[in-house]
Write a protein that holds these residues in place. Structure first.
Motif, PDB file in Angstrom:
ATOM      1  N   TYR A 196       0.835  -1.201   0.000  1.00  0.00           N
ATOM      2  CA  TYR A 196       0.000   0.000   0.000  1.00  0.00           C
ATOM      3  C   TYR A 196       0.876   1.260   0.000  1.00  0.00           C
ATOM      4  O   TYR A 196       2.041   1.211   0.371  1.00  0.00           O
ATOM      5  CB  TYR A 196      -0.914   0.010   1.221  1.00  0.00           C
ATOM      6  CG  TYR A 196      -1.967  -1.057   1.202  1.00  0.00           C
ATOM      7  CD1 TYR A 196      -3.132  -0.900   0.469  1.00  0.00           C
ATOM      8  CD2 TYR A 196      -1.793  -2.244   1.920  1.00  0.00           C
ATOM      9  CE1 TYR A 196      -4.111  -1.883   0.445  1.00  0.00           C
ATOM     10  CE2 TYR A 196      -2.759  -3.241   1.902  1.00  0.00           C
ATOM     11  CZ  TYR A 196      -3.925  -3.050   1.155  1.00  0.00           C
ATOM     12  OH  TYR A 196      -4.872  -4.020   1.133  1.00  0.00           O
ATOM     13  N   TRP A 237      -3.319   1.118  -4.547  1.00  0.00           N
ATOM     14  CA  TRP A 237      -4.568   1.481  -3.872  1.00  0.00           C
ATOM     15  C   TRP A 237      -4.589   2.964  -3.560  1.00  0.00           C
ATOM     16  O   TRP A 237      -3.573   3.587  -3.270  1.00  0.00           O
ATOM     17  CB  TRP A 237      -4.694   0.688  -2.571  1.00  0.00           C
ATOM     18  CG  TRP A 237      -5.961   0.975  -1.810  1.00  0.00           C
ATOM     19  CD1 TRP A 237      -7.137   0.310  -1.899  1.00  0.00           C
ATOM     20  CD2 TRP A 237      -6.163   2.004  -0.839  1.00  0.00           C
ATOM     21  NE1 TRP A 237      -8.068   0.852  -1.055  1.00  0.00           N
ATOM     22  CE2 TRP A 237      -7.495   1.901  -0.388  1.00  0.00           C
ATOM     23  CE3 TRP A 237      -5.351   3.004  -0.314  1.00  0.00           C
ATOM     24  CZ2 TRP A 237      -8.031   2.757   0.571  1.00  0.00           C
ATOM     25  CZ3 TRP A 237      -5.888   3.871   0.638  1.00  0.00           C
ATOM     26  CH2 TRP A 237      -7.208   3.734   1.073  1.00  0.00           C
ATOM     27  N   SER A 238      -5.781   3.564  -3.619  1.00  0.00           N
ATOM     28  CA  SER A 238      -5.956   4.961  -3.216  1.00  0.00           C
ATOM     29  C   SER A 238      -7.371   5.149  -2.692  1.00  0.00           C
ATOM     30  O   SER A 238      -8.278   4.383  -3.042  1.00  0.00           O
ATOM     31  CB  SER A 238      -5.710   5.914  -4.388  1.00  0.00           C
ATOM     32  OG  SER A 238      -6.742   5.789  -5.353  1.00  0.00           O
ATOM     33  N   GLN A 239      -7.555   6.162  -1.860  1.00  0.00           N
ATOM     34  CA  GLN A 239      -8.889   6.454  -1.336  1.00  0.00           C
ATOM     35  C   GLN A 239      -9.846   6.806  -2.470  1.00  0.00           C
ATOM     36  O   GLN A 239     -11.008   6.389  -2.467  1.00  0.00           O
ATOM     37  CB  GLN A 239      -8.816   7.607  -0.339  1.00  0.00           C
ATOM     38  CG  GLN A 239      -8.166   7.251   0.984  1.00  0.00           C
ATOM     39  CD  GLN A 239      -8.149   8.410   1.953  1.00  0.00           C
ATOM     40  OE1 GLN A 239      -8.008   9.555   1.554  1.00  0.00           O
ATOM     41  NE2 GLN A 239      -8.286   8.127   3.237  1.00  0.00           N
ATOM     42  N   THR A 240      -9.332   7.568  -3.446  1.00  0.00           N
ATOM     43  CA  THR A 240     -10.175   7.958  -4.578  1.00  0.00           C
ATOM     44  C   THR A 240     -10.621   6.736  -5.367  1.00  0.00           C
ATOM     45  O   THR A 240     -11.792   6.600  -5.729  1.00  0.00           O
ATOM     46  CB  THR A 240      -9.406   8.924  -5.505  1.00  0.00           C
ATOM     47  OG1 THR A 240      -9.005  10.069  -4.767  1.00  0.00           O
ATOM     48  CG2 THR A 240     -10.270   9.351  -6.682  1.00  0.00           C
ATOM     49  N   GLY A 241      -9.661   5.838  -5.629  1.00  0.00           N
ATOM     50  CA  GLY A 241      -9.989   4.626  -6.374  1.00  0.00           C
ATOM     51  C   GLY A 241     -10.995   3.758  -5.637  1.00  0.00           C
ATOM     52  O   GLY A 241     -11.930   3.219  -6.237  1.00  0.00           O
ATOM     53  N   ALA A 242     -10.804   3.626  -4.311  1.00  0.00           N
ATOM     54  CA  ALA A 242     -11.728   2.819  -3.514  1.00  0.00           C
ATOM     55  C   ALA A 242     -13.122   3.427  -3.523  1.00  0.00           C
ATOM     56  O   ALA A 242     -14.133   2.715  -3.642  1.00  0.00           O
ATOM     57  CB  ALA A 242     -11.208   2.707  -2.082  1.00  0.00           C
ATOM     58  N   TYR A 243     -13.181   4.760  -3.421  1.00  0.00           N
ATOM     59  CA  TYR A 243     -14.477   5.450  -3.449  1.00  0.00           C
ATOM     60  C   TYR A 243     -15.168   5.248  -4.795  1.00  0.00           C
ATOM     61  O   TYR A 243     -16.368   4.937  -4.851  1.00  0.00           O
ATOM     62  CB  TYR A 243     -14.273   6.938  -3.182  1.00  0.00           C
ATOM     63  CG  TYR A 243     -15.490   7.791  -3.464  1.00  0.00           C
ATOM     64  CD1 TYR A 243     -16.575   7.802  -2.585  1.00  0.00           C
ATOM     65  CD2 TYR A 243     -15.575   8.564  -4.629  1.00  0.00           C
ATOM     66  CE1 TYR A 243     -17.696   8.567  -2.842  1.00  0.00           C
ATOM     67  CE2 TYR A 243     -16.697   9.332  -4.893  1.00  0.00           C
ATOM     68  CZ  TYR A 243     -17.752   9.331  -3.999  1.00  0.00           C
ATOM     69  OH  TYR A 243     -18.873  10.077  -4.273  1.00  0.00           O
ATOM     70  N   GLU A 244     -14.412   5.410  -5.876  1.00  0.00           N
ATOM     71  CA  GLU A 244     -14.997   5.260  -7.213  1.00  0.00           C
ATOM     72  C   GLU A 244     -15.507   3.840  -7.447  1.00  0.00           C
ATOM     73  O   GLU A 244     -16.541   3.643  -8.090  1.00  0.00           O
ATOM     74  CB  GLU A 244     -13.964   5.645  -8.269  1.00  0.00           C
ATOM     75  CG  GLU A 244     -13.674   7.148  -8.304  1.00  0.00           C
ATOM     76  CD  GLU A 244     -12.553   7.511  -9.257  1.00  0.00           C
ATOM     77  OE1 GLU A 244     -11.856   6.573  -9.732  1.00  0.00           O
ATOM     78  OE2 GLU A 244     -12.368   8.708  -9.519  1.00  0.00           O
ATOM     79  N   LYS A 245     -14.791   2.848  -6.908  1.00  0.00           N
ATOM     80  CA  LYS A 245     -15.258   1.460  -7.041  1.00  0.00           C
ATOM     81  C   LYS A 245     -16.554   1.245  -6.279  1.00  0.00           C
ATOM     82  O   LYS A 245     -17.468   0.575  -6.758  1.00  0.00           O
ATOM     83  CB  LYS A 245     -14.182   0.501  -6.520  1.00  0.00           C
ATOM     84  CG  LYS A 245     -12.990   0.326  -7.452  1.00  0.00           C
ATOM     85  CD  LYS A 245     -11.985  -0.653  -6.871  1.00  0.00           C
ATOM     86  CE  LYS A 245     -10.777  -0.795  -7.798  1.00  0.00           C
ATOM     87  NZ  LYS A 245      -9.746  -1.705  -7.214  1.00  0.00           N
ATOM     88  N   GLU A 246     -16.638   1.832  -5.082  1.00  0.00           N
ATOM     89  CA  GLU A 246     -17.866   1.702  -4.291  1.00  0.00           C
ATOM     90  C   GLU A 246     -19.042   2.368  -4.991  1.00  0.00           C
ATOM     91  O   GLU A 246     -20.156   1.835  -5.003  1.00  0.00           O
ATOM     92  CB  GLU A 246     -17.651   2.318  -2.906  1.00  0.00           C
ATOM     93  CG  GLU A 246     -16.746   1.509  -1.997  1.00  0.00           C
ATOM     94  CD  GLU A 246     -16.620   2.120  -0.614  1.00  0.00           C
ATOM     95  OE1 GLU A 246     -17.413   3.024  -0.297  1.00  0.00           O
ATOM     96  OE2 GLU A 246     -15.730   1.694   0.133  1.00  0.00           O
TER      97      GLU A 246
END
Length: 305
Positions: A81, A93-102
């Protein structure tokens, strides 16, 4: 770390992080190897409060093991990470990427729910109880912060229930407004109107257009000066929806009522912004929301709330 302007700060963070981990490891080794000479009674020889003695017992092996596991875990974590400067990690991994996936997953899960509304006319959708229930939730989550939970707005925030529309109140126009947002600009007009007294006269003329209390003498003097305002509001003061210029004859005041409020806007101008929602909501959600907003001022054609 993306806002670093050069590699120095990235390397600085990397060095600081790794040195911290290495320091913990060295501390562990030193403590593990340190031998304290014990007294005959297995104490360190330190005495407190006359009779409190410290036993010279080694640290438990399980505790040492947990410390080692923590150090190994931290190195593995930093390899997988982001955490070492600008290094993104093996998984990127990134917060933005995780948010966009959700968000993408949520939209995919909701797609079947919206499927039957995509081809439904707005007026028909407004009579659909399920669509209006969804529209109300969308409104509460995305619009109520400005327009109020009852959609009646407030000062500088339009009332969506009264049928008075700056840019048009058809379902298509409402959908366009929600999708792209709006920026309304009223430039300072004092210089074009004339003197401070002229501005006051124009304010009374504007009040007279809606039958509001006004000074009739000042209103008659202000009528000729209103020409400077007519380019947007029209000579009759009924406004221009193509420009978002308000109707001044309907006694609906978005930015305040009375002589002082009107003079302030003429002198200083006004700017309002309705943010675009196309990045937050899908086309289907915007369609349902637009129908719900339309229904607020068209009760006869809407489903019971």
């Amino acid at each position: 770390m993306s806002d670093f302007i050069n590699n120095f700060w990235s390397m600085y963070v990397v060095a600081l992080t790794l040195l911290g981990i290495l320091g913990c490891l060295l501390l562990l080794i030193v403590v593990a190897r340190k031998k304290v000479v014990s007294a005959a009674d297995n104490t360190t020889g330190h005495v407190w409060d006359e009779d409190l003695r410290e036993l010279n017992n080694p640290m438990p092996k399980w505790w040492m093991g947990l410390f080692v596991i923590t150090v190994v875990f931290s190195l593995a974590y930093l390899a997988i990470y982001p955490g070492l400067g600008s290094y993104t990690g093996k998984l990127a991994w990134s917060q933005t990427g995780a948010y966009e996936k959700e968000v993408a997953k949520a939209q995919a899960d909701l797609e079947p729910l919206y499927a039957r509304f995509t081809s439904m006319p707005a007026q028909e959708m407004a009579r659909d109880t399920q669509a209006m229930a969804i529209g109300e939730r969308l409104f509460m989550n995305n619009c109520a912060q400005c327009h109020g939970s009852d959609a009646r707005g407030g000062k500088s925030f339009p009332n969506l229930t009264d049928g008075d529309w700056l840019h048009g109140g058809t379902p298509e126009k409402i959908r366009e407004t929600i999708t792209n947002g709006r920026i309304g600009v009223m430039p300072p007009m004092a210089a074009a109107v004339g003197t401070a007294d002229d501005v006051r006269n124009v304010a009374h003329y504007v009040l007279s257009l809606s039958g509001s209390p006004h000074d009739s003498v000042r209103a008659s003097l202000g009528k000729s000066k209103f020409v400077a305002c007519a380019a947007c509001h029209g000579m009759d003061g009924k406004g221009n929806q193509a420009m978002g210029a308000p109707n001044l004859t309907d006694d609906i005041w978005l930015h305040g009522y009375g002589e002082a409020a009107i003079m302030n806007i003429v002198n200083n101008g006004k700017q309002n912004e309705m943010p675009a929602q196309k990045e937050k909501l899908t086309e289907a959600q915007i369609a349902v929301l637009a129908s719900y907003v339309w229904s607020l001022s068209n009760k006869s054609g809407a489903a019971p709330q």
